[in-house]
Design a protein around this motif. Structure first.
Motif, PDB file in Angstrom:
ATOM      1  N   GLU A  71      59.373 -68.413 -10.946  1.00  0.00           N
ATOM      2  CA  GLU A  71      59.138 -69.571 -10.093  1.00  0.00           C
ATOM      3  C   GLU A  71      60.108 -69.554  -8.926  1.00  0.00           C
ATOM      4  O   GLU A  71      61.264 -69.161  -9.064  1.00  0.00           O
ATOM      5  CB  GLU A  71      59.263 -70.868 -10.897  1.00  0.00           C
ATOM      6  N   GLY A  72      59.607 -69.910  -7.760  1.00  0.00           N
ATOM      7  CA  GLY A  72      60.437 -69.920  -6.572  1.00  0.00           C
ATOM      8  C   GLY A  72      60.445 -68.599  -5.819  1.00  0.00           C
ATOM      9  O   GLY A  72      60.896 -68.550  -4.678  1.00  0.00           O
ATOM     10  N   ASP A  73      59.992 -67.500  -6.454  1.00  0.00           N
ATOM     11  CA  ASP A  73      59.897 -66.233  -5.733  1.00  0.00           C
ATOM     12  C   ASP A  73      58.866 -66.372  -4.624  1.00  0.00           C
ATOM     13  O   ASP A  73      57.947 -67.189  -4.711  1.00  0.00           O
ATOM     14  CB  ASP A  73      59.488 -65.096  -6.672  1.00  0.00           C
ATOM     15  N   LYS A  90      55.340 -69.374  -1.664  1.00  0.00           N
ATOM     16  CA  LYS A  90      56.370 -69.589  -2.673  1.00  0.00           C
ATOM     17  C   LYS A  90      55.684 -69.963  -3.987  1.00  0.00           C
ATOM     18  O   LYS A  90      54.856 -70.877  -4.020  1.00  0.00           O
ATOM     19  CB  LYS A  90      57.323 -70.701  -2.232  1.00  0.00           C
ATOM     20  N   LEU A  91      56.012 -69.231  -5.046  1.00  0.00           N
ATOM     21  CA  LEU A  91      55.374 -69.491  -6.334  1.00  0.00           C
ATOM     22  C   LEU A  91      55.829 -70.830  -6.902  1.00  0.00           C
ATOM     23  O   LEU A  91      57.001 -71.197  -6.790  1.00  0.00           O
ATOM     24  CB  LEU A  91      55.697 -68.362  -7.323  1.00  0.00           C
ATOM     25  N   PRO A  92      54.902 -71.564  -7.524  1.00  0.00           N
ATOM     26  CA  PRO A  92      55.228 -72.889  -8.059  1.00  0.00           C
ATOM     27  C   PRO A  92      56.044 -72.802  -9.347  1.00  0.00           C
ATOM     28  O   PRO A  92      56.217 -71.724  -9.914  1.00  0.00           O
ATOM     29  CB  PRO A  92      53.849 -73.492  -8.336  1.00  0.00           C
ATOM     30  N   ARG A  93      56.481 -73.946  -9.795  1.00  0.00           N
ATOM     31  CA  ARG A  93      57.179 -74.041 -11.078  1.00  0.00           C
ATOM     32  C   ARG A  93      56.244 -73.555 -12.173  1.00  0.00           C
ATOM     33  O   ARG A  93      55.036 -73.728 -12.097  1.00  0.00           O
ATOM     34  CB  ARG A  93      57.607 -75.472 -11.358  1.00  0.00           C
ATOM     35  N   LYS A  94      56.825 -72.960 -13.196  1.00  0.00           N
ATOM     36  CA  LYS A  94      56.020 -72.493 -14.327  1.00  0.00           C
ATOM     37  C   LYS A  94      55.421 -73.679 -15.065  1.00  0.00           C
ATOM     38  O   LYS A  94      56.037 -74.741 -15.152  1.00  0.00           O
ATOM     39  CB  LYS A  94      56.890 -71.678 -15.290  1.00  0.00           C
ATOM     40  N   ARG A  95      54.217 -73.505 -15.585  1.00  0.00           N
ATOM     41  CA  ARG A  95      53.567 -74.556 -16.364  1.00  0.00           C
ATOM     42  C   ARG A  95      53.852 -74.382 -17.856  1.00  0.00           C
ATOM     43  O   ARG A  95      53.578 -75.252 -18.646  1.00  0.00           O
ATOM     44  CB  ARG A  95      52.058 -74.544 -16.121  1.00  0.00           C
ATOM     45  N   CYS A  96      54.429 -73.257 -18.215  1.00  0.00           N
ATOM     46  CA  CYS A  96      54.725 -72.948 -19.615  1.00  0.00           C
ATOM     47  C   CYS A  96      56.187 -73.292 -19.910  1.00  0.00           C
ATOM     48  O   CYS A  96      57.062 -73.094 -19.069  1.00  0.00           O
ATOM     49  CB  CYS A  96      54.485 -71.459 -19.843  1.00  0.00           C
ATOM     50  N   ASP A  97      56.446 -73.804 -21.096  1.00  0.00           N
ATOM     51  CA  ASP A  97      57.817 -74.181 -21.468  1.00  0.00           C
ATOM     52  C   ASP A  97      58.677 -73.005 -21.901  1.00  0.00           C
ATOM     53  O   ASP A  97      59.880 -73.135 -22.043  1.00  0.00           O
ATOM     54  CB  ASP A  97      57.780 -75.209 -22.608  1.00  0.00           C
ATOM     55  N   SER A  98      58.084 -71.852 -22.133  1.00  0.00           N
ATOM     56  CA  SER A  98      58.819 -70.693 -22.619  1.00  0.00           C
ATOM     57  C   SER A  98      59.820 -70.203 -21.575  1.00  0.00           C
ATOM     58  O   SER A  98      59.459 -70.014 -20.414  1.00  0.00           O
ATOM     59  CB  SER A  98      57.848 -69.563 -22.950  1.00  0.00           C
ATOM     60  N   PRO A  99      61.064 -69.979 -21.963  1.00  0.00           N
ATOM     61  CA  PRO A  99      62.071 -69.532 -20.985  1.00  0.00           C
ATOM     62  C   PRO A  99      61.813 -68.127 -20.459  1.00  0.00           C
ATOM     63  O   PRO A  99      62.284 -67.770 -19.393  1.00  0.00           O
ATOM     64  CB  PRO A  99      63.383 -69.592 -21.765  1.00  0.00           C
ATOM     65  N   SER A 100      61.045 -67.314 -21.194  1.00  0.00           N
ATOM     66  CA  SER A 100      60.804 -65.945 -20.733  1.00  0.00           C
ATOM     67  C   SER A 100      59.445 -65.779 -20.062  1.00  0.00           C
ATOM     68  O   SER A 100      59.046 -64.670 -19.725  1.00  0.00           O
ATOM     69  CB  SER A 100      60.929 -64.972 -21.911  1.00  0.00           C
TER      70      SER A 100
END
Length: 112
Positions: free
Chosen positions: A105-107, A61-71
């Motif tokens: 994230e979560g995929d 499971k992929l972790p939360r994104k570390r970047c703040d960008s919504p895209s």
């Protein structure tokens, strides 16, 4: 897997028969729901067979994104046997929308 499919199909047939003989709405609803669950399970198993996904496959499971960008998104790249990103190429896949794999994230990534 044929044994599993046949077993599940037999159970679906039994649920259909029981539903026809049932006299309460609540019980019919329960039986119909169970039938739907089994049909869903068969579709998932067939998709796993089709793509070579088995019990020994690795699920990540992929972790939360570390970047703040919504895209911001994860991409699948071929690294060209180097750690230098300038030589990396995004993997393209025919028939896939935009011809690439974009993940969030979560995929879940499955290694067969």
């Amino acid at each position: 897997m044929e044994y599993v499919y046949k077993t599940l199909e037999k159970e679906i047939s039994a649920l259909i028969e029981e539903t026809l003989l049932c006299d309460t709405v609540e019980r019919k609803s329960e039986l119909t729901g169970n039938k739907g669950l089994l049909e869903h399970a068969i579709k998932l198993l067939k998709k796993c067979d089709e793509h070579g996904v088995y019990a020994g496959s690795i699920f990540t499971k992929l972790p939360r994104k570390r970047c703040d960008s919504p895209s911001s998104e994860y991409r699948v790249i071929e690294d060209g046997e180097t750690d230098d990103p300038q030589y990396w190429r995004e993997v393209t896949i025919e028939g896939k929308q935009f011809n690439c794999v974009r993940l969030g994230e979560g995929d879940v990534v499955i290694e067969c």
